[in-house]
Design a protein around this motif. Sequence first.
Motif, PDB file in Angstrom:
ATOM      1  N   UNK A 184       0.860  -1.189   0.000  1.00  0.00           N
ATOM      2  CA  UNK A 184       0.000   0.000   0.000  1.00  0.00           C
ATOM      3  C   UNK A 184       0.890   1.231   0.000  1.00  0.00           C
ATOM      4  N   UNK A 185       0.933   1.915  -1.142  1.00  0.00           N
ATOM      5  CA  UNK A 185       1.711   3.148  -1.279  1.00  0.00           C
ATOM      6  C   UNK A 185       0.861   4.312  -0.783  1.00  0.00           C
ATOM      7  N   UNK A 186       1.011   4.615   0.500  1.00  0.00           N
ATOM      8  CA  UNK A 186       0.168   5.612   1.152  1.00  0.00           C
ATOM      9  C   UNK A 186       0.903   6.907   1.461  1.00  0.00           C
ATOM     10  N   UNK A 187       2.219   6.861   1.652  1.00  0.00           N
ATOM     11  CA  UNK A 187       2.974   8.037   2.080  1.00  0.00           C
ATOM     12  C   UNK A 187       2.783   9.195   1.107  1.00  0.00           C
ATOM     13  N   UNK A 188       2.563  10.388   1.655  1.00  0.00           N
ATOM     14  CA  UNK A 188       2.375  11.545   0.790  1.00  0.00           C
ATOM     15  C   UNK A 188       2.457  12.849   1.559  1.00  0.00           C
ATOM     16  N   UNK A 189       2.810  13.915   0.853  1.00  0.00           N
ATOM     17  CA  UNK A 189       2.833  15.256   1.419  1.00  0.00           C
ATOM     18  C   UNK A 189       2.170  16.201   0.427  1.00  0.00           C
ATOM     19  N   UNK A 190       1.821  17.400   0.894  1.00  0.00           N
ATOM     20  CA  UNK A 190       1.185  18.369   0.017  1.00  0.00           C
ATOM     21  C   UNK A 190       1.804  19.743   0.244  1.00  0.00           C
ATOM     22  N   UNK A 191       1.282  20.742  -0.461  1.00  0.00           N
ATOM     23  CA  UNK A 191       1.753  22.116  -0.294  1.00  0.00           C
ATOM     24  C   UNK A 191       0.596  23.063  -0.571  1.00  0.00           C
ATOM     25  N   UNK A 192       0.773  24.316  -0.155  1.00  0.00           N
ATOM     26  CA  UNK A 192      -0.181  25.383  -0.470  1.00  0.00           C
ATOM     27  C   UNK A 192       0.620  26.596  -0.918  1.00  0.00           C
TER      28      UNK A 192
END
Length: 272
Positions: free
Chosen positions: A91-99
């Motif tokens: 399960x490839x779940x790792x993630x980050x975002x930006x604003x």
Amino acid sequence: MAVKAFHNKVVVITGGCAGIGRALALRFAQGGARIAILDVQDEALVAFKQQLADKLNAEALAIHCDVADDQQCEQAICQVEEQFGGIDILINNAGITHRSAFATTEMAVFKRIMDVNYYGALHCTRYALSSLIKRKGQVIVLSSLSGFAPLLNRSAYNASKHALHGLFDTLRMEVREQGVNVMLVSPGFTATDMRRNALVGDGSVSQQFIGAPFKVASPTDVADDIYLGALKRKRLLVLSNVDWRARLLARLFPRLFERWMVPRLSGIKMVR
């Protein structure tokens, strides 16, 4: 549904200490799986592994792994295979975002988002694939609402999610005859810390919380849906809590959707 539907199956979850990843680890452990948690939070890894053992009597492996690092991914997957003998579900779940607007986002932010969200999934899948083929397993990839609706000030994030679809839609066709299923999952707004810890244009972390414009799903509910999707070996699971009329508007009247709905989805107040 059998209570132990994944009895003795080996499930690897990246970003498994918090949010949807944590909920997935708990749900698959309840289903009888042996769990390998990959994360960068060392203290949380130790504590969560103990919780899985104490509360669910689950066999768990906790591994420090920054999925953006190819070598760490290779070592982590090898450790799982040595400990558990193989991998049934990745399960490839790792993630980050930006604003941050495209014009004010430094190149390092684009690179970091792609390194974690896209290359992290690519790295882990490459090293786990031979085991998944042997065991006719599954790859599950966490995509996003942005897979069909662009979010303002998220150009790097949106790009990483579109890249995931391109990669894993192709992989699905290549490994289908070998018995491997690939399922892309597009959750809607979910109550996790990812939005609270978003990067900004200079690469620093913003602690500002922006509320979701729609009803927010719990990580537990999302994990339950993914668990059921894995049981059925689905190819696509859209869990968006965006109103169905908004999705219809996006398909039939894209310009109107971009003008009126995208700002709202992005948490931006519209100027009238």
